[in-house]
Design a protein around this motif. Structure first.
Motif, mmCIF file in Angstrom:
data_model
loop_
_atom_site.group_PDB
_atom_site.id
_atom_site.type_symbol
_atom_site.label_atom_id
_atom_site.label_comp_id
_atom_site.label_asym_id
_atom_site.label_seq_id
_atom_site.Cartn_x
_atom_site.Cartn_y
_atom_site.Cartn_z
ATOM 1 N N ILE A 66 -4.810 7.204 -7.585
ATOM 2 C CA ILE A 66 -3.586 6.396 -7.556
ATOM 3 C C ILE A 66 -2.433 7.155 -8.212
ATOM 4 O O ILE A 66 -1.322 7.233 -7.673
ATOM 5 C CB ILE A 66 -3.813 5.048 -8.265
ATOM 6 N N ARG A 70 0.952 8.708 -6.238
ATOM 7 C CA ARG A 70 2.331 8.363 -6.619
ATOM 8 C C ARG A 70 3.149 9.617 -6.941
ATOM 9 O O ARG A 70 4.326 9.704 -6.590
ATOM 10 C CB ARG A 70 2.326 7.408 -7.816
ATOM 11 N N GLU A 73 3.890 11.381 -3.682
ATOM 12 C CA GLU A 73 4.950 10.665 -2.963
ATOM 13 C C GLU A 73 6.325 11.032 -3.514
ATOM 14 O O GLU A 73 7.277 11.276 -2.755
ATOM 15 C CB GLU A 73 4.721 9.154 -3.072
ATOM 16 N N ALA A 74 6.424 11.084 -4.839
ATOM 17 C CA ALA A 74 7.701 11.467 -5.457
ATOM 18 C C ALA A 74 8.038 12.924 -5.161
ATOM 19 O O ALA A 74 9.196 13.266 -4.877
ATOM 20 C CB ALA A 74 7.637 11.236 -6.967
ATOM 21 N N PHE A 89 8.976 9.542 -10.330
ATOM 22 C CA PHE A 89 7.580 9.202 -10.615
ATOM 23 C C PHE A 89 7.479 8.329 -11.856
ATOM 24 O O PHE A 89 6.842 7.265 -11.836
ATOM 25 C CB PHE A 89 6.774 10.489 -10.795
ATOM 26 N N GLY A 92 9.153 4.863 -11.394
ATOM 27 C CA GLY A 92 8.360 3.960 -10.565
ATOM 28 C C GLY A 92 7.334 3.200 -11.379
ATOM 29 O O GLY A 92 7.109 1.989 -11.158
ATOM 30 N N PHE A 93 6.716 3.871 -12.334
ATOM 31 C CA PHE A 93 5.734 3.192 -13.177
ATOM 32 C C PHE A 93 6.415 2.235 -14.155
ATOM 33 O O PHE A 93 5.864 1.181 -14.484
ATOM 34 C CB PHE A 93 4.871 4.207 -13.923
ATOM 35 N N LEU A 96 6.912 -0.825 -12.254
ATOM 36 C CA LEU A 96 5.625 -1.500 -12.043
ATOM 37 C C LEU A 96 5.178 -2.243 -13.291
ATOM 38 O O LEU A 96 4.724 -3.392 -13.224
ATOM 39 C CB LEU A 96 4.568 -0.471 -11.640
#
Length: 208
Positions: A66, A70, A73-74, A89, A92-93, A96
């Motif tokens: 996971i 991520r 993706e970044a 990156f 994004g967390f 979340l």
């Protein structure tokens, strides 16, 4: 049992188990609790995992996938500079965790705190996961050097390790404060101050 069904059932156990362990810890989670939540018959666990420890080791790999997905993706964002890809990156967390009301934190970090001192197999698997994530971040930082965002003399792998360590510490504080403020401070200090100064120095040198 068909191979596809076997794979799907194992994936379900890992996915459901990952959520439970993330919320309450590895040692506080029982096998039967996971199987009940996953809707898998009792006694099926050992068809997929040799032991609870084997499940835990595979769970670390599940969490790592996971994180890596991520980061990949970044890193694929061609519309952003290398440093901003890395910042995406982390941001994004932060978003979340805000959605999750600052519960849980990093599952890899949690597992390291809980099991790193207790089990050599866990420690080695966690060490491998961190090393891989560090290498992935180092590649982005190396790209930032090529884009003249960072001092070319910086040791990017060491810098990547520092970023990971600082981020993990910020997540621990986030759980204590029940606020994403520590993560936001981490992002500002790293990208708006520390690395921004490096970028400015690199720009100045390039103009000499």
């Amino acid at each position: 049992m068909a191979t596809g069904q076997t794979t799907s059932t194992k994936a379900t156990i890992l996915r459901v188990g990952a959520e439970i362990v993330h919320n309450q810890g590895f040692n506080n989670t029982g096998i039967q609790e996971i199987l009940k939540a996953a809707g898998v018959p009792k006694g099926s666990f050992y068809f997929y995992f040799q032991s609870k420890n084997d499940f835990g080791l595979q769970l670390i790999d599940f969490y790592a996938q996971i994180l890596n997905a991520r980061l990949d993706e970044a890193a694929a964002r061609s519309d952003l500079s290398a440093l901003n890809r890395l910042r995406t990156f982390f941001a994004g967390f932060t978003a979340l965790f805000a959605e999750n009301k600052c519960r849980g934190g990093c599952p890899i970090g949690n597992m390291a705190q809980e099991m790193g001192d207790l089990n050599q197999d866990f420690r080695e698997r966690l060490q491998s996961v961190y090393a891989d994530l560090q290498s992935r971040m180092a590649r982005l930082l190396e790209q930032a050097q090529k884009e003249r965002e960072l001092d070319p003399g910086l040791q990017v792998r060491e810098l990547a390790g520092f970023l990971l360590n600082a981020w993990q510490g910020a997540m621990v504080q986030m759980k204590v404060d029940k606020s994403t403020a520590p993560l936001q401070a981490f992002e500002r200090m790293i990208f708006d101050c520390f690395l921004a100064l490096d970028s400015k120095r690199t720009e100045d040198v390039s103009q000499l």
